[in-house]
Design a protein around this motif. Structure first.
Motif, short mmCIF file in Angstrom:
data_model
loop_
_atom_site.label_atom_id
_atom_site.label_comp_id
_atom_site.label_asym_id
_atom_site.label_seq_id
_atom_site.Cartn_x
_atom_site.Cartn_y
_atom_site.Cartn_z
N LEU A 161 0.83 -1.20 0.00
CA LEU A 161 0.00 0.00 0.00
C LEU A 161 0.87 1.26 0.00
CD1 LEU A 161 -2.73 1.43 0.22
CD2 LEU A 161 -2.61 1.11 2.71
N GLU A 162 1.92 1.27 0.82
CA GLU A 162 2.81 2.43 0.86
C GLU A 162 3.48 2.65 -0.49
OE1 GLU A 162 3.21 4.72 3.17
OE2 GLU A 162 1.59 3.72 4.24
N LYS A 163 3.92 1.56 -1.13
CA LYS A 163 4.54 1.69 -2.45
C LYS A 163 3.56 2.28 -3.46
CE LYS A 163 6.95 -1.81 -3.92
NZ LYS A 163 7.34 -3.20 -4.20
N SER A 164 2.32 1.86 -3.38
CA SER A 164 1.31 2.39 -4.30
C SER A 164 1.05 3.87 -4.03
CB SER A 164 0.00 1.59 -4.17
OG SER A 164 0.20 0.25 -4.53
N LYS A 165 1.03 4.25 -2.74
CA LYS A 165 0.84 5.66 -2.41
C LYS A 165 2.00 6.51 -2.90
CE LYS A 165 -2.11 5.04 1.68
NZ LYS A 165 -2.22 5.21 3.15
N VAL A 166 3.22 5.99 -2.73
CA VAL A 166 4.39 6.73 -3.21
C VAL A 166 4.35 6.87 -4.72
CG1 VAL A 166 6.91 6.63 -3.44
CG2 VAL A 166 5.83 6.08 -1.25
N ALA A 167 3.97 5.78 -5.40
CA ALA A 167 3.87 5.85 -6.86
C ALA A 167 2.84 6.89 -7.29
CB ALA A 167 3.52 4.48 -7.42
N LEU A 168 1.74 6.98 -6.55
CA LEU A 168 0.71 7.98 -6.87
C LEU A 168 1.24 9.39 -6.61
CD1 LEU A 168 -2.17 8.68 -7.69
CD2 LEU A 168 -2.86 8.37 -5.30
N GLU A 169 1.95 9.55 -5.49
CA GLU A 169 2.51 10.87 -5.19
C GLU A 169 3.57 11.27 -6.20
OE1 GLU A 169 3.98 10.50 -1.27
OE2 GLU A 169 1.99 10.40 -0.31
N ASN A 170 4.31 10.28 -6.71
CA ASN A 170 5.38 10.57 -7.66
C ASN A 170 4.93 10.41 -9.11
OD1 ASN A 170 7.09 10.99 -5.48
ND2 ASN A 170 7.87 8.89 -5.52
#
Length: 642
Positions: free
Chosen positions: A346-355
């Motif tokens: 989930l954190e990786k997906s959030k970072v990908a969305l932020e980036n």
């Protein structure tokens, strides 16, 4: 009288025999000495066997790096929707470069969030199960097992007078069994599942017979809650609908009802969110918990009473209970790892969305901009922003090259990736060796390895991490003390003993002797060694191995058969004696020569003196002192020496 004659005769014979033996021995000794003196060993000029050192070439490898370059590689999991820059454009830190599609990223975040919540529910269920097992009291004796029915003995044939037959004991009436189900029992409910009763309304809900571990698919829950679609005549279920889920003994519709609950999708409160149900999990128990929490909001979910918090009615023994508790603890550990992995995803997906919007991290120029497919196929960066910083090359050298390679030396590098060559200047050589053996060049591979850094003059075409072959030139013809014109001799002509390193050198008397050397650095992978003192290019040396290579043996120049030093100088103005001293007879204008005396000394004389009877000088082989005699004595001595 006759005895005396006989004795005298024997004495004479013995004396003659002794003289003959001694004479033969002396003759044999002189013959051996003569033969030995006739042996020769070939020598070569040092100038033929030495070399000058104008620098050596060594090879290494390394990678290019720059802290002022931003490289963006195409993502295999994301789709580029926009590119905001063009090749050659000037950009600053924070400027947007490209945009990845957000729609897919947002959906991915939602899916990963649901996965986290589902893993947490599974973990909570497992922990509740462990609490029940811990609260269970084991039985003191094992559960009774059915006693096997004894096989009746065969009845004996009755005698003429039959005995009275014993009345058989009454057979115990077996406990009634649950009839098998005559409706479908579901382990998984989807949109094609058919209830065995009901019409789906609030007053007459669908009734499904389920197992304890029955799973409700997201599509089924969406149909129950109302997905906004219009059912076709072929659809089994309406939307929304009300349903009762039953769990019965023996998984039979004739079994005792263990528990049930009802969900009414036609009468939910306005604040109810469908994703809460989908995120909670897909088991009967997890879905029931969500609706139970919504009771105060007007939900129609009616869960059954909470089951007992122990398994006392199961009759577990102490050993069985311990095994179940151990297995449940392992299951909880596995579920904890599952929760952590889900949270990480989930954190990786959030970072990908932020980036999803990629911005510049350096001030510079867009140097490279490729098509995404081309960049992916060639494993190249899609977009490169080059700043004003320098490109460096990091390579390694062997410890044996530390004295030959210095800061400020220029190296050349070649990239087979782009086919371009580069020059760079060494700016730093580490004073500490690298851990492990990372050296991949020439030199001693067993010695320590040191890293060096070189600044590239023109980095056009370089990229971070690009592999390069490096060529380094070591120092030129310089001695260990910094002087030029150093002498380097082939190491095969040098031997060692307890006195040190030496060569077999030809003396001024054209005979071999050991000449000890002072050595310096080695070059060309150790094949040549520097001669600091003890030898010059004008000397002659022999290959120091072989049975005839000994001190005192005569020498001839290889290929000519002539001695390296002229034994009859003819027009020279001086003469040489065996110990290397030089006569001064030439001051009177006479010619001199060196004549061997059979190994016992050397006679130095002048032709005029021999003819006129003048005094000559004779070298004493014992103490080296000279004595005078007339020409007649000298001639006699010269003739009697051999």
């Amino acid at each position: 009288m006759s005895l005396n004659k006989k004795t005298r005769k024997n004495l004479i014979i013995a004396s003659v025999t002794a003289v003959l033996v001694v004479g033969f021995a002396l003759g044999l000794w002189f013959f051996v000495q003569y033969q030995s003196d006739q042996k020769t060993v070939e020598v070569q000029p040092v100038s033929y066997l030495s070399t000058s050192y104008w620098g050596d070439t060594t090879y290494s490898s390394g990678t290019a790096a720059s802290d002022s370059t931003q490289e963006i590689y195409p993502s295999t999991e994301q789709t580029i929707s926009d590119i905001y820059v063009t090749e050659g454009q000037q950009v600053s830190v924070g400027d947007p470069l490209l945009q990845y599609d957000k729609t897919k990223l947002e959906l991915d975040v939602e899916a990963k969030d649901i996965a986290v919540k589902q893993a947490e529910i599974e973990l909570d269920d497992a922990e509740d199960e462990l609490k029940k097992l811990r609260n269970t009291t084991p039985v003191s004796t094992p559960r009774p097992t059915r006693r096997p029915t004894a096989t009746p003995r065969p009845t004996q044939k009755p005698s003429s007078t039959p005995a009275p037959t014993a009345t058989p004991a009454p057979t115990a009436t077996p406990a009634p069994t649950v009839p098998p189900a005559d409706v479908t029992v579901y382990r998984r409910l989807d949109v094609d599942s058919k209830p065995y009763a009901g019409s789906g309304t609030t007053e007459d809900p669908y009734v499904f017979l389920c197992t304890e571990d029955c799973v409700l698919t997201p599509e089924f829950l969406l149909r129950l809650l109302g997905d906004g679609s219009t059912p076709s005549p072929d659809d089994v279920l309406a939307t929304p609908f009300a349903a009762t889920f039953e769990v019965r003994e023996g998984n039979s519709n004739y079994g005792e009802l263990l528990y049930s609950f009802t969900l009414d999708g036609t009468d939910l409160s306005g604040g109810f969110q469908m994703e809460d149900v989908l995120a909670a999990g897909d088991t009967l128990e997890s879905v029931a918990e969500v609706f139970e929490a919504r009771n105060n909001s007007g939900s129609k979910a009616t869960p059954t009473p909470t089951p007992s918090n122990d398994y006392n009615d199961m009759g577990y023994t102490k050993e069985e209970l311990q095994k179940l508790i151990q297995d449940q603890r392992q299951k909880i550990k596995d579920l904890e790892l599952k929760v952590k992995q889900a949270e990480l995803n989930l954190e990786k997906s959030k970072v990908a969305l932020e980036n999803s919007t990629v911005r510049s991290t350096v001030d510079g120029v867009v140097r490279t901009l490729l098509d995404a497919d081309t960049a992916a196929a060639n494993s190249q960066p899609l977009l490169v922003v080059a700043g004003q910083g320098q490109f460096t090359i990091k390579g390694t050298i062997s410890e044996s090259l530390l004295t030959s390679i210095h800061v400020g030396d220029v190296v050349s590098a070649m990239s087979y990736e782009n086919g371009m060559s580069y020059t760079a200047t060494i700016s730093e050589i580490s004073t500490y060796p690298l851990e492990g053996n990372y050296y991949n060049g020439t030199g001693n591979p067993n010695s320590s390895t040191y890293e060096f850094t070189a600044v590239v003059d023109n980095p056009e075409g370089l990229s971070n991490g690009m592999y390069l072959d490096i060529t380094l030139s070591t120092s030129g013809n310089v001695s260990v003390d910094g002087s030029s014109d150093a002498l380097y001799l082939d190491k095969a002509y040098i031997r060692e003993d307890e006195g040190g390193s030496y060569v077999m050198k030809s003396g001024i008397d054209n005979r071999l002797y050991k000449q000890y050397l002072e050595l310096g650095a080695t070059i060309y992978s150790g094949n040549y060694v520097e001669i600091i003192s003890g030898l010059t290019v004008d000397d002659y040396i022999a290959f120091p191995y072989g049975t005839d290579v000994k001190e005192g043996v005569r020498v001839v120049v290889e290929g000519t058969g002539e001695p390296p030093m002229a034994e009859d100088s003819g027009g020279s103005s001086s003469s040489l004696v065996e110990d290397g001293t030089e006569s001064a007879e030439g001051a009177e204008g006479t010619e001199s020569s060196l004549e061997a005396d059979g190994g016992n000394g050397a006679v130095l004389f002048s032709e005029e003196g021999a003819a006129s009877g003048e005094d000559i000088v004779e070298a004493d082989p014992e103490d080296g002192e000279a004595s005078t005699s007339d020409s007649q004595d000298a001639g006699t001595a010269a003739q009697s020496d051999f």
